[in-house]
Write a protein that holds these residues in place. Structure first.
Motif, mmCIF file in Angstrom:
data_model
loop_
_atom_site.group_PDB
_atom_site.id
_atom_site.type_symbol
_atom_site.label_atom_id
_atom_site.label_comp_id
_atom_site.label_asym_id
_atom_site.label_seq_id
_atom_site.Cartn_x
_atom_site.Cartn_y
_atom_site.Cartn_z
ATOM 1 N N LEU A 92 45.957 108.924 -40.038
ATOM 2 C CA LEU A 92 45.816 107.470 -40.076
ATOM 3 C C LEU A 92 45.073 107.005 -41.314
ATOM 4 O O LEU A 92 44.275 107.759 -41.892
ATOM 5 N N PRO A 93 45.290 105.754 -41.732
ATOM 6 C CA PRO A 93 44.460 105.171 -42.788
ATOM 7 C C PRO A 93 42.999 105.120 -42.354
ATOM 8 O O PRO A 93 42.690 105.137 -41.157
ATOM 9 N N LEU A 94 42.103 105.042 -43.314
ATOM 10 C CA LEU A 94 40.675 105.057 -43.009
ATOM 11 C C LEU A 94 40.279 103.929 -42.057
ATOM 12 O O LEU A 94 39.524 104.142 -41.107
ATOM 13 N N ALA A 95 40.786 102.717 -42.313
ATOM 14 C CA ALA A 95 40.401 101.570 -41.501
ATOM 15 C C ALA A 95 40.827 101.735 -40.047
ATOM 16 O O ALA A 95 40.069 101.427 -39.127
ATOM 17 N N LEU A 96 42.039 102.227 -39.832
ATOM 18 C CA LEU A 96 42.526 102.397 -38.467
ATOM 19 C C LEU A 96 41.783 103.507 -37.748
ATOM 20 O O LEU A 96 41.397 103.361 -36.581
ATOM 21 N N ALA A 97 41.542 104.636 -38.414
ATOM 22 C CA ALA A 97 40.784 105.720 -37.805
ATOM 23 C C ALA A 97 39.355 105.280 -37.500
ATOM 24 O O ALA A 97 38.791 105.629 -36.456
ATOM 25 N N THR A 98 38.778 104.490 -38.390
ATOM 26 C CA THR A 98 37.426 103.979 -38.171
ATOM 27 C C THR A 98 37.401 103.013 -36.995
ATOM 28 O O THR A 98 36.458 103.015 -36.194
ATOM 29 N N GLY A 133 36.465 93.566 -29.316
ATOM 30 C CA GLY A 133 37.560 92.639 -29.589
ATOM 31 C C GLY A 133 38.035 92.750 -31.027
ATOM 32 O O GLY A 133 39.237 92.691 -31.312
ATOM 33 N N GLY A 134 37.089 92.936 -31.954
ATOM 34 C CA GLY A 134 37.465 93.119 -33.353
ATOM 35 C C GLY A 134 38.262 94.391 -33.569
ATOM 36 O O GLY A 134 39.211 94.420 -34.353
ATOM 37 N N VAL A 135 37.889 95.459 -32.859
ATOM 38 C CA VAL A 135 38.627 96.714 -32.954
ATOM 39 C C VAL A 135 40.063 96.521 -32.468
ATOM 40 O O VAL A 135 41.026 97.023 -33.065
ATOM 41 N N GLN A 266 46.210 93.379 -42.997
ATOM 42 C CA GLN A 266 46.822 92.123 -42.614
ATOM 43 C C GLN A 266 45.742 91.123 -42.214
ATOM 44 O O GLN A 266 44.615 91.508 -41.885
ATOM 45 N N PRO A 267 46.068 89.808 -42.221
ATOM 46 C CA PRO A 267 45.060 88.789 -41.882
ATOM 47 C C PRO A 267 44.402 89.012 -40.521
ATOM 48 O O PRO A 267 43.197 88.811 -40.379
ATOM 49 N N VAL A 268 45.184 89.433 -39.514
ATOM 50 C CA VAL A 268 44.589 89.652 -38.199
ATOM 51 C C VAL A 268 43.580 90.791 -38.254
ATOM 52 O O VAL A 268 42.564 90.771 -37.547
ATOM 53 N N SER A 269 43.816 91.782 -39.106
ATOM 54 C CA SER A 269 42.875 92.879 -39.262
ATOM 55 C C SER A 269 41.586 92.404 -39.929
ATOM 56 O O SER A 269 40.488 92.834 -39.574
ATOM 57 N N LEU A 270 41.718 91.506 -40.895
ATOM 58 C CA LEU A 270 40.538 90.954 -41.552
ATOM 59 C C LEU A 270 39.697 90.146 -40.569
ATOM 60 O O LEU A 270 38.464 90.190 -40.595
ATOM 61 N N PHE A 271 40.375 89.395 -39.688
ATOM 62 C CA PHE A 271 39.639 88.637 -38.677
ATOM 63 C C PHE A 271 38.918 89.586 -37.728
ATOM 64 O O PHE A 271 37.790 89.315 -37.301
ATOM 65 N N GLY A 272 39.571 90.699 -37.392
ATOM 66 C CA GLY A 272 38.917 91.702 -36.558
ATOM 67 C C GLY A 272 37.689 92.266 -37.241
ATOM 68 O O GLY A 272 36.646 92.478 -36.603
ATOM 69 N N LEU A 275 34.826 89.850 -36.862
ATOM 70 C CA LEU A 275 34.189 89.942 -35.550
ATOM 71 C C LEU A 275 33.255 91.146 -35.468
ATOM 72 O O LEU A 275 32.194 91.085 -34.841
ATOM 73 N N ILE A 276 33.642 92.227 -36.124
ATOM 74 C CA ILE A 276 32.816 93.428 -36.110
ATOM 75 C C ILE A 276 31.484 93.172 -36.807
ATOM 76 O O ILE A 276 30.418 93.533 -36.302
ATOM 77 N N VAL A 277 31.534 92.539 -37.969
ATOM 78 C CA VAL A 277 30.301 92.215 -38.686
ATOM 79 C C VAL A 277 29.462 91.214 -37.897
ATOM 80 O O VAL A 277 28.230 91.312 -37.829
ATOM 81 N N LEU A 278 30.113 90.249 -37.270
ATOM 82 C CA LEU A 278 29.404 89.263 -36.458
ATOM 83 C C LEU A 278 28.672 89.941 -35.306
ATOM 84 O O LEU A 278 27.565 89.529 -34.931
ATOM 85 N N ALA A 279 29.273 90.981 -34.744
ATOM 86 C CA ALA A 279 28.649 91.699 -33.644
ATOM 87 C C ALA A 279 27.299 92.285 -34.064
ATOM 88 O O ALA A 279 26.310 92.217 -33.327
ATOM 89 N N ALA A 280 27.248 92.860 -35.267
ATOM 90 C CA ALA A 280 25.996 93.415 -35.760
ATOM 91 C C ALA A 280 24.942 92.327 -35.958
ATOM 92 O O ALA A 280 23.760 92.520 -35.666
ATOM 93 N N ALA A 281 25.372 91.150 -36.430
ATOM 94 C CA ALA A 281 24.441 90.043 -36.635
ATOM 95 C C ALA A 281 23.871 89.545 -35.304
ATOM 96 O O ALA A 281 22.701 89.179 -35.214
ATOM 97 N N ILE A 282 24.699 89.538 -34.274
ATOM 98 C CA ILE A 282 24.231 89.099 -32.953
ATOM 99 C C ILE A 282 23.137 90.023 -32.439
ATOM 100 O O ILE A 282 22.137 89.575 -31.881
#
Length: 307
Positions: A92-98, A133-135, A266-272, A275-282
């Motif tokens: 898999l690509p790095l982003a998907l495996a991560t 949800g971001g994942v 893709q744009p939906v992946s960027l939005f995900g 959300l991942i970064v937002l989770a850390a901020a929360i």
């Protein structure tokens, strides 16, 4: 408080190092089998680990342990998790495996509550599920594609198995830090994983090129440093709190996919990823904000009663 923030800083540092390690593993997998990569990653990792123990004046004293079975248990989970992680990275690509690896923090939450008796606040719950949800959004473009490639299916299945075993491994690390030093935990983990990788020699290793050898050595050095950082972080802050900060690895994965492999998300992946970064901020600020709300309400009530 200083120890708590040091734990967060160490976890962020470990995340960056693990991302670079994953890049080296991905590049090495084009030529070498998973077992061979595991051997090199773990055996070379002993170099920074032993140097770390010497720097801490703990070598060879740190090699003595009163919990050998605890190390075997933790390292067994870690060995299996490493195998599935490298297998996932090879397909898999790095982003998907991560992204698949981010299922582990979601599983750490109940495990930390049951096994370690931690009591995470509401912000940790919100952040964990927001990150999940971001994942899901990161995975959606691949899962919605008709006729999935066999390699992609193997990679996704390996990533899911890795998430489960990683969650248990992290809980074991936290349990060991009550009596064992981080260097001791990292040393025995590297030794057992190196032996596990060596057992795959009869199944066929390759004679790596100079380029692949560089990737194998790089994976070992960055992996050893990352493991020290992660273990030190878990010794300083609750596992349930540190879980959300693993989501910052997505930033590294996206950047490496774009710059090294030319894979555009893709744009939906960027939005995900957002959300991942937002989770850390929360996790970082959520509990403080929630704790302040009742105080402000009480002050307003007191002011109203005085009027």
């Amino acid at each position: 408080m200083n120890t708590f923030w040091a734990g967060i800083g160490l976890r962020l540092g470990a995340t960056g190092l693990f991302a670079v390690m994953s890049l080296f593993v991905r590049l090495a997998s084009f030529e070498a089998p998973v077992g061979q990569i595991m051997f090199w990653r773990s055996s070379i990792a002993l170099i920074p680990i032993v140097l770390y123990l010497i720097w801490c004046n703990q070598f060879p004293r740190a090699l003595r342990t009163a919990r050998p079975f605890g190390h075997i248990k933790r390292s067994t989970f870690g060995l299996v998790a490493m195998f599935f992680s490298f297998l996932s990275l090879s397909y898999l690509p790095l982003a998907l495996a991560t992204a698949l690896g981010f299922l582990a923090p979601l599983l750490v939450l109940p495990i930390a509550m049951v096994m370690l008796r931690e009591k995470p606040g509401i912000a940790v719950f919100v952040a964990t599920f927001a990150g999940f949800g971001g994942v899901f959004l990161m995975l959606w473009p691949t899962l919605s594609t008709p006729g999935l490639d066999t390699g992609v299916v193997i990679g996704i299945a390996a990533g899911l198995a890795m998430a489960v075993t990683t969650a248990f491994a992290k809980a074991q690390i936290k349990a060991l830090t009550s009596t064992e030093s981080s260097g001791t935990i990292a040393f025995y983990f590297a030794v057992i994983c190196a032996l596990g990788g060596l057992l795959t020699l009869p199944f066929g290793w390759v004679n790596p090129s100079l380029e692949a050898l560089t990737y194998l050595i790089g994976a070992g050095l960055t992996g050893g440093l990352a493991h020290i950082f992660m273990t030190e972080a878990l010794a300083r802050a609750p596992a349930s709190t540190l879980a959300a900060f693993e989501y910052t690895a997505m930033i590294w994965a996206l950047l490496l996919d774009v710059t090294i492999f030319g894979v555009l998300p893709q744009p939906v992946s960027l939005f995900g990823a957002f959300l991942i970064v937002l989770a850390a901020a929360i996790v970082m600020f959520g509990d403080k904000i929630i704790a302040m709300l009742p105080t402000r309400a009480n002050k307003q009530a007191a002011t109203a009663s005085e009027d």
